[in-house]
Motif scaffolding. Sequence first.
Motif, PDB file in Angstrom:
ATOM      1  N   HIS A  51      15.300   5.875 -18.401  1.00  0.00           N
ATOM      2  CA  HIS A  51      14.542   5.523 -17.209  1.00  0.00           C
ATOM      3  C   HIS A  51      13.997   4.116 -17.415  1.00  0.00           C
ATOM      4  N   GLU A  52      14.155   3.261 -16.413  1.00  0.00           N
ATOM      5  CA  GLU A  52      13.736   1.870 -16.566  1.00  0.00           C
ATOM      6  C   GLU A  52      12.231   1.736 -16.830  1.00  0.00           C
ATOM      7  N   GLU A  53      11.435   2.655 -16.307  1.00  0.00           N
ATOM      8  CA  GLU A  53       9.998   2.590 -16.598  1.00  0.00           C
ATOM      9  C   GLU A  53       9.747   2.679 -18.099  1.00  0.00           C
ATOM     10  N   ALA A  74      17.199  -4.436 -15.767  1.00  0.00           N
ATOM     11  CA  ALA A  74      17.421  -3.380 -14.779  1.00  0.00           C
ATOM     12  C   ALA A  74      18.369  -3.868 -13.687  1.00  0.00           C
ATOM     13  N   PRO A  78      16.650   0.062  -7.007  1.00  0.00           N
ATOM     14  CA  PRO A  78      15.838   1.102  -7.658  1.00  0.00           C
ATOM     15  C   PRO A  78      15.529   0.802  -9.115  1.00  0.00           C
ATOM     16  N   GLY A  79      16.448   0.202  -9.846  1.00  0.00           N
ATOM     17  CA  GLY A  79      16.192  -0.122 -11.251  1.00  0.00           C
ATOM     18  C   GLY A  79      15.054  -1.110 -11.392  1.00  0.00           C
ATOM     19  N   HIS A  82      11.730   0.546 -10.652  1.00  0.00           N
ATOM     20  CA  HIS A  82      11.272   1.399 -11.753  1.00  0.00           C
ATOM     21  C   HIS A  82      10.552   0.613 -12.846  1.00  0.00           C
ATOM     22  N   ASN A  85       5.780  -0.259 -13.235  1.00  0.00           N
ATOM     23  CA  ASN A  85       4.642   0.322 -13.940  1.00  0.00           C
ATOM     24  C   ASN A  85       4.496  -0.249 -15.348  1.00  0.00           C
ATOM     25  N   THR A 440       7.591  11.081 -19.465  1.00  0.00           N
ATOM     26  CA  THR A 440       8.656  10.255 -20.065  1.00  0.00           C
ATOM     27  C   THR A 440       9.467  11.009 -21.117  1.00  0.00           C
TER      28      THR A 440
END
Length: 569
Positions: A51-53, A74, A78-79, A82, A85, A440
């Motif tokens: 997940h990119e976050e 990313a 969407p990437g 993400h 945050n 995560t």
Amino acid sequence: MFRKNGAEALVDTLIEWGVDHVYGMPGDSINTVIEAFRQKKDKIKFIQVRHEEAGALAAASYAKLTGRLGVCLAVAGPGAIHLLNGLYDAKLDHAPVLAITGQVITDLLGLDYFQEVNVSRLFDDVAVYNQMIVSPGQIPSVVNQAIRTAYARKGVAVLTIPGDVPDIELDRKTRYTYAKVDSGNLEPRTEDMDAACEVLSKEGKKVILAGKGARGAREELLAFAERLGAPIVVTLPGKGVVPDKHPYCLGGLGLIGTRAAYDAMQEADTLFMVGTSYPFTGFLPEKAMTIQLDTEPCQIGKRYPVDIGLIGEAKHTLARLTERIPYQENREFLARCKEKMDKWWGKMEEQEKIESSLIMPQYVARTLEEVAEENAVLSCDVGNVTVWMARHFRVTNQSFITSSWLATLGCGLPGAIAAQIAYPERQVFAICGDGGFGMTMNDFVTAIKYKLPIITVVFNNHKIAMIKFEQEAMGNIEYATNLVNPNFAAYAEACGTVGFRVEKREELLPVLQKAVAARRPCIVDVLVEADEAPMPPKITFGQAAGFTKHMIKEFVEEGRFTLPPILRV
């Protein structure tokens, strides 16, 4: 003659800056960049996250731990979204990070094409440098400027690259610039040093508040405190700047701090702030002569009235001040502060010994001390777990990181991944609540994929417990805080590694010892008491009134109209 394309120029520039790894996920708009990473994999490693976050949080943690640039990558749309945050975590904790995102090809910009997002606008608030690259000839110079700015301003630089640009070859006339950032020791003005020395030379009750800006200056800070006869209070990001059990250390300040630190601040007539712009000013003295030392002029007096500002590095400036001020003979205030802190430690030890049907969270934090090595890295998530670790884990030389200013759930595991990559020879713990780990936990397999032997300790109470107690302190009934958790130990085993579930107090230490000895990614799932409140060092009337109101609501809803004895007046 072969000429490099934009993607190769990008990767070569990162290598020139000493970047040895990047966090991200492959995707269509960055596939040419991914190919360039593949070609250079002996010099720079691409860490594939789930997940990119998590990638952005890992990049931020890497920068916090090492001071070196963290980099994440990313795809468009969407990437890129993400990443936000984790990038805000870096921004608020002043960590140098470079984020590289894809974009639709240049011919399609502005046509509302598939996955087209106005990335420049999206990142405008989070970034100290934010640039779209529309020509491969820009890449060497713009990447240099982005990285230089991230380092100089201790923040986030963002580069957006349309998908066609990395494929294009660089022109022979491409501009190349300086791939380096220069720094030097900042020196406070002579008149400010003179004024500070005059104040510090007088008798009185002096308190030092040390933040993360004091890291790397432990010897100078302790020598300065010894000269002044002043106790040291630490902020949460500053935990570990001096050992927690040092006789001059009064621990943390604020809701997760100690009573000794709170009382010292209330009595202080002189406050010396070093490397911190502490936000919770209600815990600072109402009336005190205040001196603030920081490398950033904009931080001086930002949140609290300051009488004297010193712009300089902590290590060098503290050493100079120590040379100039006289030794303070009167140690009465320091002795009283130490006596209060000794009582506080005794109180914490009593809490750690409490028996319960489930394991007390304080005991988990204390037991971790017994297995953590002197140079271990502790990546602590946000929530009640932060309170237990801040109060009950006595840091000596360990590194302690968390999401300090953004306080984002889910930072513990990505931070541990980054720590183990940064320091492969050191012991690394991810210390999480079940709420934070649940956010995560998919990236636990990233640790497995790259053979990172992190030890993830989950304080599992099936609840977002800090929010429960916040609701109750407001006078409300707990609502929407219960969690349905899997067996986290079984999850670790399903991922192909080791998991331990701990339900009894006597099992904890042997299990932690096994986890440390395993030298592979593992999860220790500890069932802890959910109703143990992380009480502040001093309970205000408002908090007490709110909790009483909450209890009355509960009794009324249950049809118990007769108040229990504890609430009868």
